[in-house]
Design a protein around this motif. Structure first.
Motif, PDB file in Angstrom:
ATOM      1  N   ARG A 138     -23.186 -50.190 -15.115  1.00  0.00           N
ATOM      2  CA  ARG A 138     -23.878 -50.545 -13.878  1.00  0.00           C
ATOM      3  C   ARG A 138     -23.069 -50.174 -12.642  1.00  0.00           C
ATOM      4  NH1 ARG A 138     -26.494 -56.467 -12.402  1.00  0.00           N
ATOM      5  NH2 ARG A 138     -27.185 -55.922 -10.304  1.00  0.00           N
ATOM      6  N   ASP A 139     -21.755 -50.369 -12.671  1.00  0.00           N
ATOM      7  CA  ASP A 139     -20.948 -50.271 -11.462  1.00  0.00           C
ATOM      8  C   ASP A 139     -20.335 -48.902 -11.223  1.00  0.00           C
ATOM      9  OD1 ASP A 139     -21.520 -52.914 -10.995  1.00  0.00           O
ATOM     10  OD2 ASP A 139     -19.654 -53.668 -11.862  1.00  0.00           O
ATOM     11  N   ASP A 140     -20.131 -48.096 -12.269  1.00  0.00           N
ATOM     12  CA  ASP A 140     -19.495 -46.794 -12.071  1.00  0.00           C
ATOM     13  C   ASP A 140     -20.413 -45.852 -11.300  1.00  0.00           C
ATOM     14  OD1 ASP A 140     -17.287 -47.630 -13.351  1.00  0.00           O
ATOM     15  OD2 ASP A 140     -17.422 -46.260 -15.047  1.00  0.00           O
ATOM     16  N   THR A 141     -19.815 -45.134 -10.338  1.00  0.00           N
ATOM     17  CA  THR A 141     -20.596 -44.146  -9.591  1.00  0.00           C
ATOM     18  C   THR A 141     -21.090 -43.045 -10.514  1.00  0.00           C
ATOM     19  OG1 THR A 141     -19.209 -44.605  -7.660  1.00  0.00           O
ATOM     20  CG2 THR A 141     -20.587 -42.636  -7.580  1.00  0.00           C
ATOM     21  N   ALA A 142     -20.231 -42.605 -11.438  1.00  0.00           N
ATOM     22  CA  ALA A 142     -20.612 -41.578 -12.412  1.00  0.00           C
ATOM     23  C   ALA A 142     -21.460 -42.214 -13.509  1.00  0.00           C
ATOM     24  CB  ALA A 142     -19.378 -40.930 -13.010  1.00  0.00           C
ATOM     25  N   ALA A 143     -22.609 -41.614 -13.790  1.00  0.00           N
ATOM     26  CA  ALA A 143     -23.520 -42.174 -14.792  1.00  0.00           C
ATOM     27  C   ALA A 143     -22.936 -42.020 -16.185  1.00  0.00           C
ATOM     28  CB  ALA A 143     -24.872 -41.475 -14.719  1.00  0.00           C
TER      29      ALA A 143
ATOM     30  N   PRO B 219     -18.349 -27.267  -7.814  1.00  0.00           N
ATOM     31  CA  PRO B 219     -18.523 -28.468  -6.994  1.00  0.00           C
ATOM     32  C   PRO B 219     -19.357 -29.505  -7.734  1.00  0.00           C
ATOM     33  CG  PRO B 219     -20.001 -26.756  -6.251  1.00  0.00           C
ATOM     34  CD  PRO B 219     -19.180 -26.155  -7.365  1.00  0.00           C
ATOM     35  N   VAL B 220     -19.140 -30.773  -7.412  1.00  0.00           N
ATOM     36  CA  VAL B 220     -19.892 -31.845  -8.050  1.00  0.00           C
ATOM     37  C   VAL B 220     -20.024 -32.989  -7.055  1.00  0.00           C
ATOM     38  CG1 VAL B 220     -17.774 -32.752  -9.098  1.00  0.00           C
ATOM     39  CG2 VAL B 220     -19.988 -33.455  -9.997  1.00  0.00           C
ATOM     40  N   ALA B 221     -21.183 -33.629  -7.037  1.00  0.00           N
ATOM     41  CA  ALA B 221     -21.418 -34.784  -6.175  1.00  0.00           C
ATOM     42  C   ALA B 221     -22.314 -35.768  -6.904  1.00  0.00           C
ATOM     43  CB  ALA B 221     -22.055 -34.353  -4.856  1.00  0.00           C
ATOM     44  N   GLN B 222     -22.028 -37.060  -6.710  1.00  0.00           N
ATOM     45  CA  GLN B 222     -22.835 -38.105  -7.328  1.00  0.00           C
ATOM     46  C   GLN B 222     -23.045 -39.227  -6.329  1.00  0.00           C
ATOM     47  OE1 GLN B 222     -22.223 -39.131 -11.413  1.00  0.00           O
ATOM     48  NE2 GLN B 222     -20.777 -37.473 -11.765  1.00  0.00           N
ATOM     49  N   LEU B 223     -24.142 -39.924  -6.509  1.00  0.00           N
ATOM     50  CA  LEU B 223     -24.511 -40.991  -5.583  1.00  0.00           C
ATOM     51  C   LEU B 223     -25.089 -42.163  -6.365  1.00  0.00           C
ATOM     52  CD1 LEU B 223     -26.420 -40.668  -2.257  1.00  0.00           C
ATOM     53  CD2 LEU B 223     -27.426 -42.033  -4.074  1.00  0.00           C
ATOM     54  N   LEU B 224     -24.681 -43.379  -5.982  1.00  0.00           N
ATOM     55  CA  LEU B 224     -25.222 -44.607  -6.550  1.00  0.00           C
ATOM     56  C   LEU B 224     -25.703 -45.484  -5.401  1.00  0.00           C
ATOM     57  CD1 LEU B 224     -25.734 -46.723  -8.762  1.00  0.00           C
ATOM     58  CD2 LEU B 224     -23.330 -47.405  -8.554  1.00  0.00           C
TER      59      LEU B 224
ATOM     60  N   ALA C 293     -27.122 -36.904  -9.022  1.00  0.00           N
ATOM     61  CA  ALA C 293     -25.907 -36.125  -9.285  1.00  0.00           C
ATOM     62  C   ALA C 293     -26.244 -34.641  -9.261  1.00  0.00           C
ATOM     63  CB  ALA C 293     -25.298 -36.503 -10.637  1.00  0.00           C
ATOM     64  N   LEU C 294     -25.333 -33.878  -8.685  1.00  0.00           N
ATOM     65  CA  LEU C 294     -25.430 -32.420  -8.659  1.00  0.00           C
ATOM     66  C   LEU C 294     -24.107 -31.846  -9.115  1.00  0.00           C
ATOM     67  CD1 LEU C 294     -26.840 -29.717  -7.665  1.00  0.00           C
ATOM     68  CD2 LEU C 294     -25.585 -30.104  -5.522  1.00  0.00           C
ATOM     69  N   ALA C 295     -24.136 -30.855  -9.993  1.00  0.00           N
ATOM     70  CA  ALA C 295     -22.886 -30.270 -10.486  1.00  0.00           C
ATOM     71  C   ALA C 295     -23.113 -28.834 -10.913  1.00  0.00           C
ATOM     72  CB  ALA C 295     -22.327 -31.077 -11.664  1.00  0.00           C
ATOM     73  N   ARG C 296     -22.072 -28.048 -10.755  1.00  0.00           N
ATOM     74  CA  ARG C 296     -22.069 -26.696 -11.308  1.00  0.00           C
ATOM     75  C   ARG C 296     -21.165 -26.708 -12.533  1.00  0.00           C
ATOM     76  NH1 ARG C 296     -19.609 -20.956  -9.184  1.00  0.00           N
ATOM     77  NH2 ARG C 296     -21.350 -19.646  -9.825  1.00  0.00           N
ATOM     78  N   THR C 297     -21.708 -26.396 -13.676  1.00  0.00           N
ATOM     79  CA  THR C 297     -20.971 -26.414 -14.932  1.00  0.00           C
ATOM     80  C   THR C 297     -21.035 -25.035 -15.572  1.00  0.00           C
ATOM     81  OG1 THR C 297     -22.962 -27.215 -16.054  1.00  0.00           O
ATOM     82  CG2 THR C 297     -21.364 -28.869 -15.335  1.00  0.00           C
ATOM     83  N   TYR C 298     -20.337 -24.897 -16.679  1.00  0.00           N
ATOM     84  CA  TYR C 298     -20.360 -23.603 -17.372  1.00  0.00           C
ATOM     85  C   TYR C 298     -20.076 -23.796 -18.851  1.00  0.00           C
ATOM     86  CZ  TYR C 298     -15.227 -23.333 -17.731  1.00  0.00           C
ATOM     87  OH  TYR C 298     -13.909 -23.560 -18.053  1.00  0.00           O
ATOM     88  N   LYS C 299     -20.359 -22.765 -19.616  1.00  0.00           N
ATOM     89  CA  LYS C 299     -20.050 -22.744 -21.045  1.00  0.00           C
ATOM     90  C   LYS C 299     -19.294 -21.462 -21.345  1.00  0.00           C
ATOM     91  CE  LYS C 299     -23.049 -21.668 -24.386  1.00  0.00           C
ATOM     92  NZ  LYS C 299     -22.406 -20.773 -25.371  1.00  0.00           N
ATOM     93  N   ALA C 300     -18.040 -21.597 -21.773  1.00  0.00           N
ATOM     94  CA  ALA C 300     -17.222 -20.436 -22.123  1.00  0.00           C
ATOM     95  C   ALA C 300     -17.561 -19.979 -23.536  1.00  0.00           C
ATOM     96  CB  ALA C 300     -15.739 -20.776 -22.024  1.00  0.00           C
ATOM     97  N   PRO C 301     -17.491 -18.682 -23.813  1.00  0.00           N
ATOM     98  CA  PRO C 301     -17.770 -18.213 -25.174  1.00  0.00           C
ATOM     99  C   PRO C 301     -16.755 -18.774 -26.173  1.00  0.00           C
ATOM    100  CG  PRO C 301     -17.734 -16.387 -23.612  1.00  0.00           C
ATOM    101  CD  PRO C 301     -17.181 -17.575 -22.903  1.00  0.00           C
TER     102      PRO C 301
END
Length: 709
Positions: A41-46, A442-447, A461-469
């Motif tokens: 409930r309390d963490d900003t990150a889900a 970049p990454v941003a989150q909001l609660l 939440a908005l984030a740019r992620t990736y998957k390496a081979p």
């Protein structure tokens, strides 16, 4: 690397304004449920917290079996997936660090685990190789006092006994604490199944029909050990040493018998395979924490990982009348060694800001060798093939993040992470291959806790992620099959030109907390992936081979629902019953693959869990869980596709506590014993070929006795 559209960040300019418009003071709320619910409930990150009690509830022998009941999680084989995506889209972490090469979640016994965190969106502190999300396995920590606990039990499946035992010893002394957890277990099964293969011409004329019956027996003996030492030094400094040691040995014995009803048989209509593999994995790290007064805190960690797998494999091929034709022996080994270091500075700033700066780097070396010897018993020159390769991977990441309490009802998190990867591969039969990639994430989150009420809150939440081979996919070595090479059963060859897949992702959720332990949530997500990896299937010299390559974009989206509550919240005279339900629906589309069914990485379309826990008395409880996982058509390229059947699993448990220190747990898994179906198809201008595999289901029963001393 291509930059993403700036459209998503604009969304973050809207909710803060709405939240600041109403700054009513946030009243104190008492939460007496498990700390995991309060942290969620309390963490900003889900995140979703799976406690040690949750993991032990059904007496599962593997983490995968326990995780399949969690929201948004599915299991295909032994691969744990979030949002239905496997093949590296789901990141596995151990104590917040990326799992080392060669790691298998099946190798960790649930007794080794303190808790599991399911992170739906990425954070700058952890690796951004989390397009679908991350699963963080937190190992057992020290105790607040003397602790002694043992477990003994046995299970039975397919007529085979499966004993298990574990022991934990822990204590806390002035300035020093220690803990040691060990577990041993044996699992075994004996599975029957079959495969039906059909081939038809352009006009649908039947050309071939084969039916193959199989029987595969396997066993796993494994042992795990987790020692931990913790020192509290002068001025509040702490030093912690923790290790995870896993050893397991597997055995396999399988036979196949082919019946030809139309057309030609395969090269070896009667065949069998045996293998023995020994795997040893060791992970050890030392961490240091130093308090900088009221200004902040500095932590640093240094770790090493070692994983070695030795395999001895034999394949016996025979004609339809049983005459021996081929004896193939393969001896192989793979060694993964790595050194990694990470650190973080956490500083408390004015205005409700908490700033973190850190680094994360590793040096990884993977070496693999393979020795194959073929003897043709009906005549012919023997064949020998010796292969080996070494891959070195260097990874360095730098990050900064700010957690900001904007108002009592609004929390924001913003961060950025730069991560660079360099890979160099060389081998006896391979040309040297070098690749490198750099990714800004970049990454941003909001609660936002909604005004004038204490139950509901929104997340974004908005984030740019990736998957390496994966290293295996970069090595241009061909992995051959033993019998029946076809478009539905091809060889595999890596591609050294593979690039990382980049993704922009948006997550949103509504959560409501009620009563002492009730929670309900509804969430949605969207991903746009570039340079997506797809399959190239080709035929050369009569041999079918599949190889990965980057081709275009893919979109992924989905919704998830999760609810958990005691029935007495709504009906005071109800039985002492807890209700759990979660469901997820996933969609994806790969632009370079024609539809319908052009799902990314054979994504699991939907999952459903319905569970009940009933306390008959303070010392007796029981429960059950129905898990449903859908399949359906998945297009791999313009001609090839796969098809998976719906899986339904019913598990149950009963727990008796005769006293405060003793627990007797009886659990049953896969009570429906449903047969599993998996199909492969290939269609082109020359006709169609189909392969359908059926694997019989079996139930297991397990009895565990647990005692705290």
């Amino acid at each position: 690397m291509r930059s993403a559209s700036p459209t998503f960040p604009l969304l973050f300019l809207l909710l803060p304004a709405a939240a600041c418009a109403d700054e009513a003071p946030l009243q104190k709320v008492e939460i007496t449920a498990a700390s995991g619910l309060q942290q969620r409930r309390d963490d900003t990150a889900a995140k979703i917290i799976v406690s040690r009690d949750d993991l032990a509830q059904y007496g599962d022998s593997s983490l995968a079996a326990a995780l399949k009941r969690q929201p948004g999680v599915s299991v295909v084989g032994s691969e744990v997936r979030m949002r239905g995506l496997g093949a590296g889209y789901t990141q596995m972490l151990i104590n917040g660090e990326p799992a080392p090469p060669g790691f298998s979640i099946e190798s960790i016994a649930p007794e080794m685990i303190e808790r599991i965190e399911i992170l739906r969106s990425a954070t700058a502190e952890y690796s951004m190789q989390a397009v679908a999300g991350s699963i963080n396995v937190v190992l057992r920590k020290g105790a607040s006092g003397a602790e002694r606990e043992w477990k003994l039990g046995a299970g039975r499946q397919d007529g085979r006994w499966q004993p298990a035992a574990s022991l934990r010893v822990a204590d806390k002394l002035p300035g020093f604490a220690y803990s040691l957890t060990g577990a041993v277990e044996r699992t075994a099964d004996d599975v029957a199944g079959g495969t039906t293969e059909t081939t038809s011409g352009p006009a649908g004329t039947p050309l071939a029909l084969r039916d193959t019956r199989t029987r595969n027996a396997s066993s796993v003996n494994k042992a795990s050990l987790t020692p931990r030492l913790h020192w509290t030094l002068d001025k509040g400094d702490t030093v912690t040493w923790q290790s995870l040691l896993d050893w397991y040995r597997t055995g396999f014995d399988g036979v196949a018998s082919e019946t030809v009803l139309l057309g030609m048989p395969t090269a070896y209509p009667r065949n069998g395979a045996t293998s023995q593999a020994s795997v040893f994995s060791a992970r050890s790290d030392v961490s240091w924490s130093h308090a900088l007064g009221a200004a902040g805190k500095l932590t640093a960690r240094l770790g090493v990982n070692h994983n070695r797998r030795d395999t001895d494999y034999a394949f016996h091929g025979a004609a339809a009348d049983g005459a021996p034709l081929l004896l193939r022996g393969v001896v192989s080994d793979a060694v993964d060694d790595s050194v990694n270091s990470s650190g973080k500075y956490l500083g408390r700033l004015g205005g409700g800001h908490a700033l973190s700066l850190g680094w994360d780097g590793s040096l990884i070396r993977r070496s693999e060798s393979r020795r194959q010897r073929d003897t043709y018993l009906a005549g012919g020159a023997p064949y020998a093939l010796d292969e080996d390769y070494t891959a070195d991977v260097r990874r360095l990441a730098l990050y900064a993040q700010d957690e900001w309490d904007v108002t009592p009802r609004l929390q924001m998190y913003a961060g950025v992470r730069w991560e660079g990867l360099q890979t160099a591969t060389e081998g006896r039969t391979l040309s040297e291959v070098r690749t490198q990639a750099k990714v800004w994430s970049p990454v941003a989150q909001l609660l936002w806790k909604l005004p004038e009420q204490e139950r509901d809150q929104l997340r974004l939440a908005l984030a740019r992620t990736y998957k390496a081979p994966a290293t295996r996919n970069l090595v241009p070595r061909r992995y051959t099959i033993n019998n029946g090479n076809s478009a539905n059963n091809p060889d595999f060859q890596g591609n050294p030109d593979l690039r990382p897949e980049l993704a922009w992702g948006l997550d949103a959720a509504w959560e409501s907390y009620f009563g002492k332990s009730g929670v309900a949530s509804l969430s949605g997500y969207a991903r746009r992936i570039s340079d997506v990896t797809v399959q190239r299937l080709f035929q050369r010299d009569g041999i079918w081979t599949a190889s990965p390559f980057n081709n275009g974009t893919a979109t992924v989206r989905g919704i998830e629902m999760d609810v958990k509550f005691p029935l007495r919240i709504w009906w005071a005279q109800a039985p002492d019953l807890d209700v759990r339900a979660n469901a997820g629906r996933n969609w994806s589309k790969v632009a370079a693959v024609p539809g319908p069914g052009n799902r990314l990485a054979s994504q699991v379309p939907a999952t459903l869990n319905l569970g009940l826990d009933y306390r008959l008395s303070p010392g007796m409880s029981m429960g059950g869980n129905l898990h449903v996982q859908t399949g359906g058509l998945a297009r791999l390229d313009a001609h090839a596709s796969s098809d998976a059947g719906v899986r339904r699993t019913l598990d149950a448990y009963a727990l008796w506590q005769p006293d405060a220190k003793t627990r007797v747990r009886l659990s049953a898994a896969n009570l429906l014993r449903q047969q599993q179906l998996q199909g492969q198809s290939y269609v082109d201008e020359e006709g169609r070929s189909d392969s359908v595999t059926r694997i019989d289901g079996s139930a297991s029963l397990r009895l565990m006795v647990e005692r705290s001393l």
